[in-house]
Design a protein around this motif. Structure first.
Motif, PDB file in Angstrom:
ATOM      1  N   GLU A  68       0.852  -1.193   0.000  1.00 16.34           N
ATOM      2  CA  GLU A  68       0.000   0.000   0.000  1.00 16.34           C
ATOM      3  C   GLU A  68       0.889   1.245   0.000  1.00 16.34           C
ATOM      4  O   GLU A  68       1.860   1.332   0.759  1.00 16.34           O
ATOM      5  N   VAL A  69       0.548   2.199  -0.886  1.00 14.87           N
ATOM      6  CA  VAL A  69       1.323   3.434  -0.990  1.00 14.87           C
ATOM      7  C   VAL A  69       0.366   4.624  -0.923  1.00 14.87           C
ATOM      8  O   VAL A  69      -0.841   4.497  -1.142  1.00 14.87           O
ATOM      9  N   ASP A  86       2.149   1.478   3.457  1.00 19.67           N
ATOM     10  CA  ASP A  86       3.466   0.987   3.869  1.00 19.67           C
ATOM     11  C   ASP A  86       4.551   1.985   3.487  1.00 19.67           C
ATOM     12  O   ASP A  86       5.575   2.085   4.156  1.00 19.67           O
ATOM     13  N   VAL A  87       4.302   2.723   2.370  1.00 17.62           N
ATOM     14  CA  VAL A  87       5.267   3.716   1.881  1.00 17.62           C
ATOM     15  C   VAL A  87       4.498   4.987   1.511  1.00 17.62           C
ATOM     16  O   VAL A  87       3.483   4.915   0.813  1.00 17.62           O
ATOM     17  N   HIS A  88       5.010   6.123   1.990  1.00 15.74           N
ATOM     18  CA  HIS A  88       4.421   7.409   1.618  1.00 15.74           C
ATOM     19  C   HIS A  88       5.445   8.183   0.802  1.00 15.74           C
ATOM     20  O   HIS A  88       6.587   8.382   1.230  1.00 15.74           O
ATOM     21  N   LEU A  89       5.050   8.608  -0.415  1.00 15.57           N
ATOM     22  CA  LEU A  89       5.953   9.310  -1.317  1.00 15.57           C
ATOM     23  C   LEU A  89       5.675  10.809  -1.288  1.00 15.57           C
ATOM     24  O   LEU A  89       4.515  11.236  -1.358  1.00 15.57           O
ATOM     25  N   ILE A 100       8.888   5.336   5.168  1.00 18.17           N
ATOM     26  CA  ILE A 100       8.407   3.990   5.488  1.00 18.17           C
ATOM     27  C   ILE A 100       8.114   3.871   6.970  1.00 18.17           C
ATOM     28  O   ILE A 100       8.572   4.684   7.789  1.00 18.17           O
ATOM     29  N   THR A 101       7.358   2.859   7.301  1.00 18.21           N
ATOM     30  CA  THR A 101       6.966   2.627   8.705  1.00 18.21           C
ATOM     31  C   THR A 101       8.016   1.845   9.476  1.00 18.21           C
ATOM     32  O   THR A 101       7.963   1.795  10.707  1.00 18.21           O
ATOM     33  N   ALA A 109       8.320  -3.277   0.460  1.00 23.62           N
ATOM     34  CA  ALA A 109       7.596  -2.408  -0.470  1.00 23.62           C
ATOM     35  C   ALA A 109       8.525  -1.384  -1.104  1.00 23.62           C
ATOM     36  O   ALA A 109       8.483  -1.153  -2.322  1.00 23.62           O
ATOM     37  N   VAL A 110       9.373  -0.765  -0.308  1.00 24.42           N
ATOM     38  CA  VAL A 110      10.274   0.249  -0.863  1.00 24.42           C
ATOM     39  C   VAL A 110      11.321  -0.398  -1.760  1.00 24.42           C
ATOM     40  O   VAL A 110      11.794   0.202  -2.730  1.00 24.42           O
TER      41      VAL A 110
END
Length: 567
Positions: A68-69, A86-89, A100-101, A109-110
């Motif tokens: 999930e992004v 899981d990843v925020h851009l 990332i968390t 994910a990354v």
């Protein structure tokens, strides 16, 4: 004088009897399962076949929408936009940042996102600069290990690489990296992810080069094997039911021979399994020759479960033994294939050679015989033992050990029989020792060597002493047990070394007379003489334990002498 026609009558009569038993087996199954059950089985089969066709035709993606992004739209089947990501851009000051968390999933994910960016970046470079962006393309040409000749570079044809875009002369190619990276990130919505040159020619850049592997086709092997497991389970369940309800006693009281009953009961299920294999070949659009690789293993599995049925004293015991044995033989079949292309031992599995056939379209007869002969031998031996156990005197004994001993006594009636029995036991020993190797990898090195040698000692002495003990029980003569010990040792040595002798004999004939090659024969003679001496005065357990200890000390001492183990 008997005519030629009359000589063929007994053979035709035997075939007719086998088909008669098969007909009875089919009628019994038809009565056992209702029309509703058959309808459900057909529906399940159709759904399974449809899923198989869909997954192979449209691709099997077990990682769809796994990550999930947020912060940016990623049009890729692995990523799903979500608030709880899981990843925020983010994008600031000309840079993209990935937040990332810290969980394992976010790290994975990354990592996948980084690979995706790299693929798109390569595509943008290639689209803008053509082949000049990648001055080196490589393509491996894999050779057999025994070959020493190296192909000439002059003979390797390099395809013409089309330039999609040519930079005007004098224009600098430096300084466009940042622009291309931004463009790559913005084009993550593009469905293209691989360079066209890779897809068309098989050439790749050195960074992306990977060694040869058949793992991508491994899932195909499961489609060929797993469906037949259902028919194997039906066969064993039917055979156990006949044994429990004493139907086998009724059949054995007729003029039918045990071998005719065994083949007649096996035949319908074997035909169904063969149809499964052929159907799978059509669905996957693979070679029909796949049946040559799968069928030997299926035959072995049928005979193994038949043997377990006759050894078992209850349905619960049979279920446990079948589950354990199915796990072991399936692992033995697939584990070597995992190392295909890396180590030669991978070719002992017919799955490896079947996948090579799918990949290259070539069938190597020597590799085929090496990988399948063991399963044909196992099928023949286990079928022979099962037929010998189709006797009320054996089937209903309350001890597995007594069943095995009585069956061996029915087979081994002279010392010469020990020679053949010990040779035919080698495939069983090989499977047990191969599985032992896979277990000890989890142990510390010093401990694993000792455990491995002890395991080998237990397995080999169990088979050898069982053969000698059966011969001793039939004769009770001192000379007979010594002759049985010698012939068992020679047979075991010949069986386990025949492949080694073939391999050495190809290129190293001088080593055939080397003294170290005879050391195992001396070991087998020593342990069996110890067993033969003690069995006349002590119990089997004491004699067997002594043989195991002698075997362990001998092997471990040899390793110490050669410097293979440090204390």
């Amino acid at each position: 004088m008997m005519s030629k026609h009359s000589r063929h009558l007994p053979r035709v009569s035997r075939i007719f009897k086998i088909f008669r038993v098969s007909s009875i087996e089919l009628k019994k199954s038809r009565k056992k399962y209702s029309k509703t059950s058959f309808l459900i089985l057909i529906l399940i089969s159709l759904v399974s076949i449809s899923l198989l066709y869909f997954s192979v035709g449209f691709g099997m993606r077990s990682d769809s929408y796994l990550y999930e992004v947020s912060g940016m739209q990623i049009n890729d089947y692995r990523f799903l936009n979500s608030k709880n990501s899981d990843v925020h851009l983010t994008y600031s000051n000309g840079y993209y940042k990935a937040i990332i968390t810290g969980t394992d999933k976010s790290l994975a994910a990354v990592d996948e996102l980084r690979k995706l960016v790299k693929q798109n970046y390569e595509f943008q470079l290639y689209e803008r600069f053509g082949s000049e962006a990648f001055p080196v393309f490589v393509k491996a040409e894999f050779l057999e290990r025994e070959k020493v000749s190296v192909p000439s570079i002059k003979n390797l044809s390099i395809p013409e690489i089309k330039k999609y875009d040519v930079i005007p002369e004098g224009e600098s190619k430096v300084g466009k990296g940042e622009e291309i990276i931004k463009e790559s990130l913005n084009k993550l919505t593009s469905p293209q992810s691989n360079l066209p040159i890779k897809q068309k020619t098989g050439y790749t850049i050195p960074e992306d080069f990977n060694p040869q592997s058949l793992l991508s086709k491994m899932v195909l092997a499961f489609f060929f094997i797993i469906p037949s497991y259902f028919t194997i389970q039906l066969f064993s369940a039917s055979l156990l039911e006949d044994k429990t309800l004493r139907r086998l006693d009724v059949l054995l009281s007729t003029p039918l021979k045990p071998i005719e009953i065994y083949i007649g009961k096996l035949l319908p299920y074997l035909v169904i399994s063969s149809l499964f294999i052929i159907s799978t070949s059509f669905l996957l659009k693979e070679s029909l020759l796949a049946i040559l690789f799968v069928l030997p293993f299926i035959l072995f599995a049928f005979s193994l479960q038949a043997c377990i049925v006759f050894l078992s004293r209850s349905y619960k015991e049979m279920t446990f033994l079948i589950m354990v044995s199915s796990f072991i033989i399936t692992a033995y079949l697939f584990i070597p294939a995992i190392f295909s292309g890396t180590i030669p031992v991978s070719k002992i599995s017919p799955i490896t050679n079947m996948l090579i056939l799918f990949e290259t379209g070539e069938l190597d007869l020597s590799d085929y015989l090496l990988s399948t002969s063991q399963f044909y031998i196992l099928f023949a031996v286990l079928s022979f033992i099962s037929i010998r156990m189709m006797d009320a005197e054996v089937m209903y004994l309350d001890s597995i050990e007594r069943k095995v001993l009585l069956t061996l006594r029915k087979w081994i009636k002279s010392p010469l029989h020990c020679l053949f029995a010990s040779i035919l036991s080698i495939p069983f020993v090989f499977i047990a020792e191969f599985m032992l190797i896979s277990i000890i990898f989890t142990m510390p090195l010093q401990l694993s060597i000792a455990v491995f040698i002890l395991g080998i000692s237990l397995v080999e002495e169990l088979f050898k002493t069982s053969i000698v003990y059966a011969a001793y029980k039939n004769s009770y003569k001192n000379s007979g047990i010594l002759a049985a010990s010698v012939l068992t040792a020679v047979g075991f040595f010949a069986g386990e070394k025949i492949l080694a002798l073939i391999e050495i004999g190809r290129n190293y004939m001088d080593l055939l007379l080397a003294s170290y090659l005879l050391l195992p024969l001396a070991l087998h003679l020593l342990t069996l003489f110890c067993f033969a001496f003690l069995i006349r005065k002590r119990s089997y357990a004491i004699a067997f334990s002594t043989a195991v200890v002698v075997h362990f000390i001998y092997d471990y001492g040899i390793l110490l002498a050669l410097g293979g183990v440090r204390i």
